[in-house]
Design a protein around this motif. Structure first.
Motif, PDB file in Angstrom:
ATOM      1  N   ASP A  83       5.761  -2.565  -0.319  1.00  0.00           N
ATOM      2  CA  ASP A  83       6.089  -1.150  -0.162  1.00  0.00           C
ATOM      3  C   ASP A  83       4.916  -0.264   0.228  1.00  0.00           C
ATOM      4  O   ASP A  83       5.099   0.930   0.479  1.00  0.00           O
ATOM      5  N   MET A  84       3.720  -0.818   0.266  1.00  0.00           N
ATOM      6  CA  MET A  84       2.555  -0.009   0.606  1.00  0.00           C
ATOM      7  C   MET A  84       1.545  -0.876   1.334  1.00  0.00           C
ATOM      8  O   MET A  84       1.718  -2.089   1.469  1.00  0.00           O
ATOM      9  N   TRP A  86      -2.978  -1.180   2.297  1.00  0.00           N
ATOM     10  CA  TRP A  86      -4.336  -0.742   1.992  1.00  0.00           C
ATOM     11  C   TRP A  86      -5.182  -0.831   3.255  1.00  0.00           C
ATOM     12  O   TRP A  86      -5.268  -1.881   3.875  1.00  0.00           O
ATOM     13  N   ILE A 118       6.395   1.184   6.055  1.00  0.00           N
ATOM     14  CA  ILE A 118       5.483   1.443   4.938  1.00  0.00           C
ATOM     15  C   ILE A 118       5.231   2.948   4.841  1.00  0.00           C
ATOM     16  O   ILE A 118       4.793   3.571   5.812  1.00  0.00           O
ATOM     17  N   LYS A 119       5.495   3.520   3.678  1.00  0.00           N
ATOM     18  CA  LYS A 119       5.403   4.970   3.523  1.00  0.00           C
ATOM     19  C   LYS A 119       4.204   5.431   2.709  1.00  0.00           C
ATOM     20  O   LYS A 119       3.972   6.634   2.567  1.00  0.00           O
ATOM     21  N   THR A 120       3.456   4.489   2.151  1.00  0.00           N
ATOM     22  CA  THR A 120       2.277   4.846   1.354  1.00  0.00           C
ATOM     23  C   THR A 120       1.090   4.013   1.812  1.00  0.00           C
ATOM     24  O   THR A 120       1.194   2.781   1.915  1.00  0.00           O
ATOM     25  N   LYS A 122      -3.222   3.481   1.126  1.00  0.00           N
ATOM     26  CA  LYS A 122      -4.344   3.787   0.261  1.00  0.00           C
ATOM     27  C   LYS A 122      -5.616   3.218   0.873  1.00  0.00           C
ATOM     28  O   LYS A 122      -5.559   2.310   1.717  1.00  0.00           O
ATOM     29  N   ASP A 183       2.927  -1.959  -6.964  1.00  0.00           N
ATOM     30  CA  ASP A 183       3.576  -2.808  -5.967  1.00  0.00           C
ATOM     31  C   ASP A 183       3.321  -4.267  -6.342  1.00  0.00           C
ATOM     32  O   ASP A 183       2.476  -4.569  -7.188  1.00  0.00           O
ATOM     33  N   THR A 274      -5.154   8.599  -0.734  1.00  0.00           N
ATOM     34  CA  THR A 274      -3.758   8.190  -0.543  1.00  0.00           C
ATOM     35  C   THR A 274      -3.116   9.021   0.546  1.00  0.00           C
ATOM     36  O   THR A 274      -3.376  10.220   0.676  1.00  0.00           O
ATOM     37  N   ILE A 279       3.406   6.678  -5.190  1.00  0.00           N
ATOM     38  CA  ILE A 279       4.016   5.518  -5.807  1.00  0.00           C
ATOM     39  C   ILE A 279       3.799   5.570  -7.314  1.00  0.00           C
ATOM     40  O   ILE A 279       2.854   6.189  -7.801  1.00  0.00           O
TER      41      ILE A 279
END
Length: 295
Positions: A83-84, A86, A118-120, A122, A183, A274, A279
């Motif tokens: 879901d995320m 990096w 992917i909406k997040t 970091k 996640d 972020t 999240i």
């Protein structure tokens, strides 16, 4: 009328080719990456390439380079989770900095993230990198600091906590990690273990992963558990730890770590940032992070 510098910048950007690297292109990429962060010892390039390949070949990251006239001049990657993602290994050749190459790479990575749903995003930003990421609407969260562990071997003070060392990670650790991280990163953690990592755990209370010469992540339900894991890792050869200074981290953990327990030397810090949707994380259980790269 545009000045010469702006024209040169635009011309370079137009001629950039963004692509996934061939194995033969990784050596030059590794060398300019190291130089970009002030390294002069190029013998580290092979180890860096092995690290990159570990992620690329196991499909844990989307790695790209920017080429200008057949020369690799920039790189960046997304380490992806369900879901995320990096952002990692962002760098530009020192001879091509301030030409907007970082902007081009970052836009490409963000476009890829959007395509993947992917909406997040970091990342851990250096002081220079923070300026770039702010342009892309990344928000500052807190500082994360590398420490060198200089703790005496074979301490007897473990507060009666039994540390179990394992080659595989139990389900309860994965559940605890997902709640803390926000996640599912089980694929990454299992990959570290397949490549020499060890799980140090106190059953149903906390765990850490010792990989190479570093301990992290360390996820624990209380500070005493976290300290016991870090101490045991030090006895097994851990030399580095990456500590996130989030607002829920007990001050006593840092005080003990610096002055009473470790006698550590603080080395450069980064800013965790972020982008996108917030999240759900249980940061109060995060005592040390795993870090692939800063930039």
């Amino acid at each position: 009328m545009r000045n010469t510098g702006e024209m040169n910048r635009n011309q370079i950007q137009k001629k950039l080719i963004i692509k996934k690297p061939e194995n033969s292109e990784l050596i030059d990429t590794a060398k300019f990456y190291l130089r970009a962060f002030g390294a002069t010892d190029m013998s580290k390039a092979e180890k860096l390439i092995d690290f990159w390949k570990l992620f690329i070949e196991n499909k844990i990251c989307h790695f790209i380079i920017a080429k200008h006239k057949e020369k690799a001049v920039g790189c960046g990657a997304l380490v992806t989770y369900p879901d995320m993602a990096w952002v990692a290994w962002m760098a530009t050749d020192i001879d091509f900095q301030k030409k907007g190459i970082g902007n081009v790479i970052m836009k490409n990575l963000m476009d890829y993230a959007h395509e993947m749903g992917i909406k997040t995003l970091k990342l851990d930003a250096t002081e220079i990198g923070e300026k770039l990421y702010s342009k892309f609407e990344f928000r500052n969260e807190y500082q994360v600091i590398w420490y060198e562990i200089n703790y005496p071997r074979k301490s007897n003070d473990q507060r009666g906590m039994e540390i179990t060392v394992m080659d595989e990670i139990p389900e309860w650790c994965l559940k605890l990690d997902k709640e803390a991280f926000g996640d599912d990163r089980s694929q990454l953690l299992q990959l570290l273990l397949k490549n020499g990592g060890k799980v140090l755990s106190i059953e149903n209370e906390g765990y850490g992963i010792l990989w190479k010469n570093r301990i992290g992540p360390v996820i624990a339900e209380n500070m005493e558990c976290a300290i016991a894991i870090v101490r045991h890792a030090s006895e097994m050869g851990a030399e580095k730890i990456y500590i996130p200074l989030h607002k829920e981290l007990p001050n006593k953990f840092i005080i003990d770590f610096n002055k009473k327990r470790m006698g550590n030397t603080q080395i450069p810090c980064c800013t965790r940032m972020t982008y996108g949707e917030i999240i759900k994380e249980n940061t109060k259980n995060v005592y040390a992070s795993f870090i692939a790269a800063t930039g």
